[in-house]
Design an enzyme around this catalytic site. Structure first.
Site, short mmCIF file in Angstrom:
data_model
loop_
_atom_site.label_atom_id
_atom_site.label_comp_id
_atom_site.label_asym_id
_atom_site.label_seq_id
_atom_site.Cartn_x
_atom_site.Cartn_y
_atom_site.Cartn_z
N ILE A 140 16.91 37.22 -5.72
CA ILE A 140 18.13 38.01 -5.93
C ILE A 140 18.57 37.55 -7.33
O ILE A 140 19.00 36.42 -7.50
CB ILE A 140 19.22 37.71 -4.88
CG1 ILE A 140 18.76 38.14 -3.49
CG2 ILE A 140 20.53 38.42 -5.28
CD1 ILE A 140 19.70 37.76 -2.37
N PRO A 141 18.43 38.42 -8.33
CA PRO A 141 18.54 37.98 -9.72
C PRO A 141 19.97 37.76 -10.20
O PRO A 141 20.47 38.45 -11.09
CB PRO A 141 17.85 39.10 -10.48
CG PRO A 141 18.11 40.31 -9.65
CD PRO A 141 18.05 39.82 -8.22
N CYS A 142 20.62 36.74 -9.68
CA CYS A 142 22.00 36.44 -10.07
C CYS A 142 22.10 36.07 -11.54
O CYS A 142 23.17 36.21 -12.14
CB CYS A 142 22.58 35.34 -9.18
SG CYS A 142 21.61 33.83 -9.10
N HIS A 143 21.01 35.64 -12.15
CA HIS A 143 21.03 35.31 -13.58
C HIS A 143 21.27 36.56 -14.43
O HIS A 143 21.66 36.45 -15.58
CB HIS A 143 19.73 34.62 -14.00
CG HIS A 143 18.50 35.45 -13.86
ND1 HIS A 143 17.93 35.73 -12.63
CD2 HIS A 143 17.75 36.09 -14.79
CE1 HIS A 143 16.88 36.51 -12.82
NE2 HIS A 143 16.75 36.73 -14.13
N ARG A 144 21.07 37.74 -13.87
CA ARG A 144 21.27 38.99 -14.60
C ARG A 144 22.70 39.51 -14.48
O ARG A 144 23.02 40.58 -15.01
CB ARG A 144 20.29 40.05 -14.10
CG ARG A 144 18.84 39.69 -14.36
CD ARG A 144 17.89 40.71 -13.80
NE ARG A 144 16.51 40.27 -13.97
CZ ARG A 144 15.52 40.60 -13.15
NH1 ARG A 144 15.73 41.41 -12.12
NH2 ARG A 144 14.29 40.15 -13.37
#
Length: 186
Positions: A140-144
């Protein structure tokens, strides 16, 4: 009701040692890289203390290979990875589903995700809390997900916001405006 059995594996990538844990339903936890296998294992088990080392399933093997490609800078899509988000708040699950639609090299903001879910600007804090509690960061790309105005915002993984910036750089994302004054090259 019987408690789900969780297995885990620590593995090496170009970014460091990662950890992954799974149940019969899917990936339950992902640990972003640290410098040592021991540190990664300690962080993973802090959140999933009853997990036991195990032989990865075919789906877990595919996910590990994708993570290794990701940290080599290869465009990677994790949207098809089966997750086990049992026990997560329903609104957080909605937030995670929306975040999973933010693809390689793209970013959004906490407020934009809140609006996408039909919530008002006050829900941006809820989005931030969901990202901070993301059990499977990267997948789940929370860095984006950035703060208002494209600012980096926080990141609860090892290395904090500098790790977030490095991950975005792997994807070709340039943060911040270009310098106001350019060199004249002489």
């Amino acid at each position: 009701m019987a408690q789900a059995v969780h297995h885990y594996l620590i593995f090496e990538t170009a970014g460091g040692f990662c950890g992954i844990a799974w149940s019969d339903a899917g990936i339950v936890r992902f640990q972003l890289p640290t410098k040592t296998a021991e540190a990664t294992e300690r962080l993973l088990l802090r959140r999933l203390p009853d997990a036991e080392p195990g032989a990865p399933t075919p789906g877990v093997i595919e996910t590990i290979a994708a993570v290794q490609r990701y940290f080599q800078g290869e465009e990677t899509d994790f949207s098809g990875v089966e997750l086990d988000l049992a026990g997560q708040d329903a609104f957080f699950k909605d937030i995670y589903a929306a975040a999973r639609r933010v693809g390689w090299g793209s970013t959004t903001t906490y407020g934009a995700l809140a609006r996408e879910l039909g919530a008002g600007p006050e829900a941006a804090r809820d989005v931030g809390q969901a990202m901070a509690k993301n059990p499977v960061a990267l997948i789940i790309p929370c860095h984006r997900v950035l703060a208002a105005g494209g600012k980096i915002g926080g990141f609860s993984a090892p290395g904090g916001s500098s790790s977030k910036a490095r991950m975005l750089e792997l994807e070709g994302v340039q943060l911040g405006p270009p310098p106001a004054q350019q060199s004249l090259l002489f």
